[in-house]
Design a protein around this motif. Structure first.
Motif, short mmCIF file in Angstrom:
data_model
loop_
_atom_site.label_atom_id
_atom_site.label_comp_id
_atom_site.label_asym_id
_atom_site.label_seq_id
_atom_site.Cartn_x
_atom_site.Cartn_y
_atom_site.Cartn_z
N GLU A 1 25.55 -36.25 -2.79
CA GLU A 1 25.90 -34.27 -3.33
C GLU A 1 25.97 -34.51 -1.52
OE1 GLU A 1 23.47 -30.46 -3.57
OE2 GLU A 1 22.41 -31.81 -5.15
N ALA A 2 25.39 -34.76 -0.23
CA ALA A 2 25.40 -34.41 0.75
C ALA A 2 25.14 -35.73 1.78
CB ALA A 2 24.24 -32.93 1.28
N PRO A 3 25.88 -36.72 1.79
CA PRO A 3 25.58 -38.07 2.40
C PRO A 3 25.61 -37.49 3.90
CG PRO A 3 27.78 -37.75 1.48
CD PRO A 3 27.60 -36.58 0.17
N THR B 1 22.32 -37.74 8.48
CA THR B 1 21.50 -37.27 9.64
C THR B 1 19.69 -37.36 9.65
OG1 THR B 1 23.67 -36.03 10.36
CG2 THR B 1 21.77 -35.32 11.49
N VAL B 2 19.39 -37.10 8.55
CA VAL B 2 18.04 -37.02 8.67
C VAL B 2 17.63 -38.07 8.46
CG1 VAL B 2 16.32 -36.25 7.05
CG2 VAL B 2 18.04 -34.34 7.57
N LEU B 3 18.19 -38.89 8.04
CA LEU B 3 16.97 -40.66 8.02
C LEU B 3 17.48 -40.80 9.53
CD1 LEU B 3 18.17 -41.44 4.31
CD2 LEU B 3 16.26 -40.97 5.31
N SER B 4 18.24 -40.80 9.55
CA SER B 4 18.33 -41.66 11.22
C SER B 4 17.41 -41.24 12.31
CB SER B 4 20.52 -41.44 11.56
OG SER B 4 21.21 -42.22 10.85
N LYS B 5 17.45 -39.89 11.83
CA LYS B 5 16.46 -39.44 12.97
C LYS B 5 15.57 -39.68 12.64
CE LYS B 5 14.16 -34.88 15.20
NZ LYS B 5 14.93 -33.54 14.82
#
Length: 228
Positions: free
Chosen positions: A194-196, A201-205
């Motif tokens: 749905e929102a890759p 972005t969040v996981l990378s942070k």
């Protein structure tokens, strides 16, 4: 009659045994209304020593009439009755008293009641029409880190982009970063398609900023699945 025994036990310690027996009998009564009716009748003439058990039992009915009585008991001058009402509301079988719990968590001066009410509200928030908004309200009144962590653990059960944004907004809070990261990772599992971009972005942070190695590993594994 079990309700008579509850109100006039042979010894005070027998009340918990009678309460357990009534709960067992409830299993044979599928109708919530049929469960609630004798309890409500008994409460009309019960003394204060019996009311806490009756209120606890009402929590296993979930009827509107029962909820009305439990709400009224929140303002009892008797601390034991009031305590029973708080705990009963917090474990109510549906989310109807969610706003009552949120209000109680905000205004009560009793620390234990605030914690119980907030925990109950977080549990119910997951089934409300807008869970993310509900969790946002809870975070607004959660002042201690332990309370905020409790709310974030609930946010992790949500499956919306808004919930991911709410959890991610606490990644920069030193006291809450790990709990926020765990919530983000849980939510991201449901948003891969749905929102890759948002998820990436969040996981990378998380992978680059959270110090806990196990959480970093989970974030990197989630990223690998996203890119795989």
């Amino acid at each position: 009659h079990l309700l008579d025994l509850l109100q006039s036990p042979a010894a005070p310690k027998d009340k918990s045994l009678v309460e357990s027996a009534i709960l067992k009998a409830f299993r044979e009564i599928p109708s919530n209304q049929a469960r609630a009716k004798p309890l409500l009748k008994a409460l009309e003439n019960a003394d204060d020593s019996s009311k806490p058990q009756l209120i606890n039992l009402l929590g296993n009915t979930g009827t509107k009439e029962a909820l009305k009585v439990v709400r009224q008991s929140l303002t009892s001058a008797n601390a034991t009755i009031q305590n029973a009402a708080v705990h009963t509301l917090a474990r109510w079988p549906n989310a109807e008293p969610a706003e009552d719990l949120l209000t109680l968590a905000r205004i009560t001066d009793t620390e234990s009641h605030r914690v119980v009410a907030l925990r109950g509200y977080v549990t119910m928030a997951r089934s409300l029409d807008d869970p993310t908004a509900a969790f946002g309200k809870a975070m607004a009144i959660a002042k201690r880190p332990d309370d905020q962590k409790l709310v974030l653990s609930g946010v992790g059960q949500a499956r919306s982009v808004a919930a991911l944004g709410l959890a991610a907004s606490y990644l920069n809070h030193s006291d809450l970063a790990e709990e926020a990261a765990l919530a983000c990772i849980k939510i991201s599992r449901h948003l891969r398609r749905e929102a890759p971009d948002k998820v990436r972005t969040v996981l990378s942070k998380i992978a680059s900023s959270v110090s806990d190695e196990a959480i970093q590993k989970s974030a990197k594994e989630a990223l690998a699945r996203l890119d795989g």
